[in-house]
Enzyme design. Sequence first.
Site, PDB file in Angstrom:
ATOM      1  N   ARG A 238      41.223  12.458  24.636  1.00 26.38           N
ATOM      2  CA  ARG A 238      42.123  11.676  23.785  1.00 26.38           C
ATOM      3  C   ARG A 238      43.543  12.044  24.179  1.00 26.38           C
ATOM      4  NH1 ARG A 238      38.504   8.709  22.885  1.00 26.38           N
ATOM      5  NH2 ARG A 238      37.492   8.229  20.894  1.00 26.38           N
ATOM      6  N   GLU A 267      48.479   4.776  22.641  1.00 26.16           N
ATOM      7  CA  GLU A 267      47.982   3.627  23.388  1.00 26.16           C
ATOM      8  C   GLU A 267      47.826   2.405  22.475  1.00 26.16           C
ATOM      9  OE1 GLU A 267      44.577   5.992  24.747  1.00 26.16           O
ATOM     10  OE2 GLU A 267      43.261   4.620  23.654  1.00 26.16           O
ATOM     11  N   HIS A 285      42.010   3.235  28.863  1.00 24.78           N
ATOM     12  CA  HIS A 285      40.945   3.743  27.986  1.00 24.78           C
ATOM     13  C   HIS A 285      39.612   3.024  28.271  1.00 24.78           C
ATOM     14  CE1 HIS A 285      40.089   5.712  23.831  1.00 24.78           C
ATOM     15  NE2 HIS A 285      39.015   5.729  24.622  1.00 24.78           N
TER      16      HIS A 285
HETATM   17  P1  NAD Z   1      30.724  17.023  22.661  1.00 22.94           P
HETATM   18  O1  NAD Z   1      30.842  17.292  21.216  1.00 22.94           O
HETATM   19  O2  NAD Z   1      29.372  16.964  23.287  1.00 22.94           O
HETATM   20  O3  NAD Z   1      31.605  18.069  23.497  1.00 22.94           O
HETATM   21  C1  NAD Z   1      32.855  18.522  23.086  1.00 22.94           C
HETATM   22  C2  NAD Z   1      32.953  20.005  23.412  1.00 22.94           C
HETATM   23  O4  NAD Z   1      34.279  20.436  23.127  1.00 22.94           O
HETATM   24  C3  NAD Z   1      31.991  20.880  22.567  1.00 22.94           C
HETATM   25  O5  NAD Z   1      31.231  21.686  23.416  1.00 22.94           O
HETATM   26  C4  NAD Z   1      32.936  21.704  21.683  1.00 22.94           C
HETATM   27  O6  NAD Z   1      32.462  23.005  21.426  1.00 22.94           O
HETATM   28  C5  NAD Z   1      34.190  21.744  22.549  1.00 22.94           C
HETATM   29  N1  NAD Z   1      35.419  22.026  21.782  1.00 22.94           N
HETATM   30  C6  NAD Z   1      35.757  21.603  20.544  1.00 22.94           C
HETATM   31  N2  NAD Z   1      36.959  22.113  20.186  1.00 22.94           N
HETATM   32  C7  NAD Z   1      37.391  22.862  21.236  1.00 22.94           C
HETATM   33  C8  NAD Z   1      38.540  23.643  21.480  1.00 22.94           C
HETATM   34  N3  NAD Z   1      39.521  23.765  20.569  1.00 22.94           N
HETATM   35  N4  NAD Z   1      38.643  24.285  22.666  1.00 22.94           N
HETATM   36  C9  NAD Z   1      37.640  24.197  23.581  1.00 22.94           C
HETATM   37  N5  NAD Z   1      36.522  23.483  23.403  1.00 22.94           N
HETATM   38  C10 NAD Z   1      36.396  22.818  22.251  1.00 22.94           C
HETATM   39  O7  NAD Z   1      31.493  15.626  22.876  1.00 22.94           O
HETATM   40  P2  NAD Z   1      31.350  14.622  24.115  1.00 22.94           P
HETATM   41  O8  NAD Z   1      30.292  13.624  23.829  1.00 22.94           O
HETATM   42  O9  NAD Z   1      31.321  15.404  25.380  1.00 22.94           O
HETATM   43  O10 NAD Z   1      32.762  13.841  23.971  1.00 22.94           O
HETATM   44  C11 NAD Z   1      33.981  14.548  24.052  1.00 22.94           C
HETATM   45  C12 NAD Z   1      35.150  13.640  23.709  1.00 22.94           C
HETATM   46  O11 NAD Z   1      35.372  12.727  24.763  1.00 22.94           O
HETATM   47  C13 NAD Z   1      34.940  12.736  22.485  1.00 22.94           C
HETATM   48  O12 NAD Z   1      35.197  13.408  21.273  1.00 22.94           O
HETATM   49  C14 NAD Z   1      35.907  11.606  22.726  1.00 22.94           C
HETATM   50  O13 NAD Z   1      37.151  11.851  22.104  1.00 22.94           O
HETATM   51  C15 NAD Z   1      36.098  11.607  24.250  1.00 22.94           C
HETATM   52  N6  NAD Z   1      35.558  10.378  24.863  1.00 22.94           N
HETATM   53  C16 NAD Z   1      36.414   9.535  25.485  1.00 22.94           C
HETATM   54  C17 NAD Z   1      35.942   8.389  26.089  1.00 22.94           C
HETATM   55  C18 NAD Z   1      36.865   7.457  26.811  1.00 22.94           C
HETATM   56  O14 NAD Z   1      36.637   6.264  26.779  1.00 22.94           O
HETATM   57  N7  NAD Z   1      37.876   7.940  27.493  1.00 22.94           N
HETATM   58  C19 NAD Z   1      34.568   8.094  26.056  1.00 22.94           C
HETATM   59  C20 NAD Z   1      33.725   8.984  25.417  1.00 22.94           C
HETATM   60  C21 NAD Z   1      34.221  10.137  24.809  1.00 22.94           C
END
Ligand code: NAD
Length: 324
Positions: A238, A267, A285
């Site tokens: 994000r 955005e 995005h």
């Molecule tokens: P997930 O929950 O499987 O993984 C997120 C990881 O981040 C977890 O392992 C968590 O422990 C870790 N985390 C949380 N807070 C943290 C911190 N302060 N420091 C370090 N690590 C931390 O989620 P995911 O399915 O891998 O998705 C991750 C993110 O990707 C989503 O929340 C979303 O915002 C973003 N995303 C963006 C798009 C896009 O279109 N660009 C698409 C999908 C997801």
Amino acid sequence: MTESVLVTNELFEEVLSPLLNRFEVEVFQQDKPMPRELFKQKVEDKTGLIAMAADRVDKEIFDVAKPLRVVSTVSVGVDHIDIKAATERGIMITNTPGVLTETTADLAFALMMTAARRIGEAERYVRAGKWKIPMYRRLLGTDIHGKTLGIIGFGRIGRAVAKRAAGFGMKIVYYDIAGADETVESDLNSRFMLLDELLSTADFVSLHVPLEKSTERLIDRKKLSLMKRSAFLINTSRGRVIDERALIETLKDKRIASAALDVFETEPHLPPELLEMENVVLAPHIGSASHETRKRMAELAVENCTLALEGKKPRYLLNPEVLK
Ligand code: NAD
């Protein structure tokens, strides 16, 4: 009581049919965010809402939508939803994890390759008719094989990126607030590192944390200053995970090599400086934007909403306490 659902985007017709067969459904038939006033007006009498990541679903919405029982977002990220306020009102919040993991990891990898091999610049060069002589010493990029990729947030998408990087002969280091996960380290040829050490070690840094209090501006001026001058920063998480102003200054001063960004602070409005810089790759995005994945996300969102309104537990419920 007749269940009624608002869908804030046209989604896919065939995906919506299970909803149309069961409930009264109103769909905003356009591929753009619903204007706020219209959103508030249309959600007022609905018991279900299928929303997109661009829709802000906050107290203001909950205050007008008194009958609302479920908000099903077509995204894994839920930073656009006030989950606490929803929980206080007994409203279920569901999302679509998993089905978009590989597609988003593909984009993160594609952005990394684009930045490393300067594909955006190269494309602009050819289209501008500038390619007149053989390219021996122009548009030289950076190899990724043999380099170190630092992954911040080693969850579903972070690990899927690691899998790709291992296949490309990269070394992988990762940081996650949950700490080291030794069960995957040997599989993914990866090693846990604390954040500052990772930032100063990695040749490529890719962000995969959710946006929440602990990650807002996680990559600020100070963290950027730890990165190597030759390093690349990739963001498909994000926009607000990075201090965008500090990043622009860092790129302007060439204190890192390049950034590749799919997400931005405000955005779709981007700071004009970003549009003018050559050492940045920009995407609108599109992390999960493949035909297959967008359809699977919509199907899952419809399933979550349907289960909730039928009194069953949705597949991905983020606030199960509302069922008690
Ligand atoms: P997930 O929950 O499987 O993984 C997120 C990881 O981040 C977890 O392992 C968590 O422990 C870790 N985390 C949380 N807070 C943290 C911190 N302060 N420091 C370090 N690590 C931390 O989620 P995911 O399915 O891998 O998705 C991750 C993110 O990707 C989503 O929340 C979303 O915002 C973003 N995303 C963006 C798009 C896009 O279109 N660009 C698409 C999908 C997801």
